[in-house]
Write a protein that holds these residues in place. Structure first.
Motif, PDB file in Angstrom:
ATOM      1  N   UNK A 252      -0.984  -3.986  -8.027  1.00 16.82           N
ATOM      2  CA  UNK A 252      -1.137  -5.257  -7.326  1.00 16.82           C
ATOM      3  C   UNK A 252      -2.549  -5.807  -7.491  1.00 16.82           C
ATOM      4  N   UNK A 253      -3.549  -4.935  -7.421  1.00 21.22           N
ATOM      5  CA  UNK A 253      -4.933  -5.380  -7.586  1.00 21.22           C
ATOM      6  C   UNK A 253      -5.163  -5.917  -8.996  1.00 21.22           C
ATOM      7  N   UNK A 254      -4.609  -5.249  -9.986  1.00 24.59           N
ATOM      8  CA  UNK A 254      -4.747  -5.724 -11.358  1.00 24.59           C
ATOM      9  C   UNK A 254      -4.060  -7.070 -11.553  1.00 24.59           C
ATOM     10  N   UNK A 255      -3.010  -7.318 -10.770  1.00 28.14           N
ATOM     11  CA  UNK A 255      -2.292  -8.585 -10.872  1.00 28.14           C
ATOM     12  C   UNK A 255      -3.014  -9.725 -10.154  1.00 28.14           C
ATOM     13  N   UNK A 256      -3.959  -9.387  -9.280  1.00 25.25           N
ATOM     14  CA  UNK A 256      -4.722 -10.433  -8.621  1.00 25.25           C
ATOM     15  C   UNK A 256      -4.664 -10.444  -7.117  1.00 25.25           C
ATOM     16  N   UNK A 257      -3.934  -9.497  -6.510  1.00 25.87           N
ATOM     17  CA  UNK A 257      -3.935  -9.414  -5.048  1.00 25.87           C
ATOM     18  C   UNK A 257      -5.329  -9.040  -4.564  1.00 25.87           C
ATOM     19  N   UNK A 258      -5.735  -9.627  -3.461  1.00 25.32           N
ATOM     20  CA  UNK A 258      -7.052  -9.320  -2.906  1.00 25.32           C
ATOM     21  C   UNK A 258      -6.965  -8.539  -1.602  1.00 25.32           C
ATOM     22  N   UNK A 259      -5.803  -8.512  -1.002  1.00 26.47           N
ATOM     23  CA  UNK A 259      -5.615  -7.778   0.241  1.00 26.47           C
ATOM     24  C   UNK A 259      -4.353  -6.938   0.170  1.00 26.47           C
ATOM     25  N   UNK A 260      -4.278  -5.948   1.053  1.00 27.90           N
ATOM     26  CA  UNK A 260      -3.131  -5.050   1.080  1.00 27.90           C
ATOM     27  C   UNK A 260      -2.891  -4.582   2.505  1.00 27.90           C
ATOM     28  N   UNK A 261      -1.640  -4.220   2.779  1.00 27.24           N
ATOM     29  CA  UNK A 261      -1.269  -3.644   4.074  1.00 27.24           C
ATOM     30  C   UNK A 261      -0.101  -2.703   3.851  1.00 27.24           C
ATOM     31  N   UNK A 324      -5.506   7.943   2.595  1.00 27.96           N
ATOM     32  CA  UNK A 324      -5.185   7.592   1.214  1.00 27.96           C
ATOM     33  C   UNK A 324      -5.230   6.084   1.003  1.00 27.96           C
ATOM     34  N   UNK A 325      -4.672   5.338   1.942  1.00 28.46           N
ATOM     35  CA  UNK A 325      -4.648   3.885   1.827  1.00 28.46           C
ATOM     36  C   UNK A 325      -6.074   3.319   1.794  1.00 28.46           C
ATOM     37  N   UNK A 326      -6.913   3.793   2.697  1.00 27.71           N
ATOM     38  CA  UNK A 326      -8.289   3.303   2.742  1.00 27.71           C
ATOM     39  C   UNK A 326      -9.059   3.597   1.474  1.00 27.71           C
ATOM     40  N   UNK A 327      -8.911   4.813   0.958  1.00 29.07           N
ATOM     41  CA  UNK A 327      -9.616   5.200  -0.273  1.00 29.07           C
ATOM     42  C   UNK A 327      -9.126   4.365  -1.449  1.00 29.07           C
ATOM     43  N   UNK A 334      -9.547  -3.877  -2.876  1.00 26.46           N
ATOM     44  CA  UNK A 334      -8.690  -4.597  -1.941  1.00 26.46           C
ATOM     45  C   UNK A 334      -9.297  -4.584  -0.540  1.00 26.46           C
ATOM     46  N   UNK A 335      -9.029  -5.630   0.215  1.00 20.95           N
ATOM     47  CA  UNK A 335      -9.505  -5.761   1.600  1.00 20.95           C
ATOM     48  C   UNK A 335     -11.025  -5.719   1.697  1.00 20.95           C
ATOM     49  N   UNK A 336     -11.694  -6.218   0.669  1.00 21.35           N
ATOM     50  CA  UNK A 336     -13.150  -6.196   0.656  1.00 21.35           C
ATOM     51  C   UNK A 336     -13.763  -7.514   1.120  1.00 21.35           C
ATOM     52  N   UNK A 337     -12.925  -8.504   1.326  1.00 24.32           N
ATOM     53  CA  UNK A 337     -13.415  -9.793   1.809  1.00 24.32           C
ATOM     54  C   UNK A 337     -12.505 -10.287   2.918  1.00 24.32           C
ATOM     55  N   UNK A 338     -13.023 -11.175   3.724  1.00 21.18           N
ATOM     56  CA  UNK A 338     -12.259 -11.728   4.837  1.00 21.18           C
ATOM     57  C   UNK A 338     -11.659 -13.058   4.406  1.00 21.18           C
TER      58      UNK A 338
END
Length: 358
Positions: A252-261, A324-327, A334-338
């Motif tokens: 997902x990050x490689x595809x361009x997602x910037x956040x995850x849950x 694991x999710x946080x690492x 991911x989740x590095x910006x608001x």
């Protein structure tokens, strides 16, 4: 796969619930009823759609652990057939089964956009993000022909109203002509659910949802169009999909997602026995293990209904997933910006019939 299971359907049974003092029975049309078999398998089950004409379309929410206070559901029931869907029990209100009925006997609200326009035009209406996809998927297969979701989005785009969309379908790309301009005005954000990257697991877990590769491609297309997109691992199923967490986040990050849950699988009301039946049919070798881990994370129960804790799990397994999710999020950026909050100051109430004369 058991040849007697319905092809491309998630549930393995169709019992009605007893929560509403209704007599327990096999719902009409249940695949267990007498039928003509084709090559030893049940015949294809057709999806039916019933028109529903509600008086209002905006549903208000007061749950303290949900971040939005209003939503729109264009449909009841969902043809995607995800066995874990927490919305399945809502079909019981219609005296229909949360099992196969939920994914084959659908309800559509073709007057949704008209109702939405009227509600947005009411005196004193205060705008706040409206969520779509909170109960059933707004881009399930019947949206291709009914286009109710698109009609509602068009009203929101016209009035400058903020929108949150949750889906597991790449059909959302059809509406990029509406969503991209809304995103440029900070009026929309999308959450796209990717539960597994394994097509074999997806075929039974969420049988009529788009393939995982198509969802990753949709994330890429949305991101390239400037639409803020979050990847949602919802739900994580222990011993079935949890080992894929890092791989999904990376893709997902490689595809361009910037956040995850992510959310651990929830099993409210009739979902629990349906899920157990699915495990017995498709993963009998680990069914007991899966349920054992779920109960360990839900305080010894199949499901935790309490606010706040229902969205979070407890115990060592839950702690491991969170770690694991946080690492992984940190590793893949991911989740590095608001996110900038969706704007509400651009809202302009739709003109009434009288106003449209001038």
């Amino acid at each position: 796969m058991d040849p007697k299971l319905r092809p491309a359907r998630g549930a393995t049974s169709n019992h009605t619930p007893t929560r509403f003092s209704l007599p327990e029975r096999l719902a009409e049309g249940d695949w267990l009823d007498a039928r003509e078999e084709i090559d030893g398998a049940p015949p294809p089950l057709r999806t039916t759609v019933t028109v529903e004409e509600p008086r209002t379309i905006i549903t208000r929410n007061r749950s303290p652990d949900i971040k939005f206070d209003r939503s729109i559901n264009a449909y009841r029931g969902c043809e995607h057939g995800c066995i874990y869907c927490f919305a399945r029990p809502t079909h019981a209100y219609h005296d229909l089964s949360p099992g196969i009925d939920f994914e084959s006997k659908l309800f559509a609200k073709p007057n949704a956009a008209e109702l939405l326009r009227a509600e947005l035009g009411k005196r004193g209406y205060v705008p706040a993000p409206i969520a779509m996809g909170t109960n059933t998927d707004p881009y399930q297969p019947i949206e291709r022909d009914w286009r109710i979701t698109r009609d509602c989005i068009a009203v929101l785009a016209e009035t400058g109203h903020p929108l949150l969309i949750t889906t597991k379908s790449d059909r959302i790309l059809r509406d990029l002509d509406l969503l991209a301009p809304m995103a440029a005005r900070h009026l929309v954000a999308v959450m796209l659910s990717v539960t597994t990257l394994d097509p074999k697991i997806a075929m039974t877990l969420e049988p009529r949802a788009p393939r995982p590769v198509k969802r990753i491609a949709a994330i890429k297309a949305l991101a390239e169009a400037g639409v803020p997109v979050t990847v949602s691992l919802a739900p994580v199923v222990p011993a079935i999909t949890d080992h894929e967490m890092e791989h999904i986040l990376e893709a997902a990050a490689e595809a361009g997602a910037q956040h995850a849950s992510y959310i651990l699988v929830r099993l409210p009301h009739e979902v629990a026995p349906l899920f157990r039946g699915w495990l017995d049919a498709h993963f009998p070798d680990r069914a007991a293990k899966v349920m054992g881990i779920i109960r360990a994370m839900r305080g010894g129960r199949d499901n935790d209904p309490q606010f706040h804790s229902r969205m979070r799990a407890q115990g060592p397994w839950a702690d491991l997933l969170r770690t694991r999710f946080g690492i992984a999020c940190k590793r893949y950026g991911l989740n590095q910006r608001v996110w900038a909050p969706l704007r509400t100051d651009l809202f302009r109430a739709p003109a009434g019939r009288q106003g449209e004369l001038f």
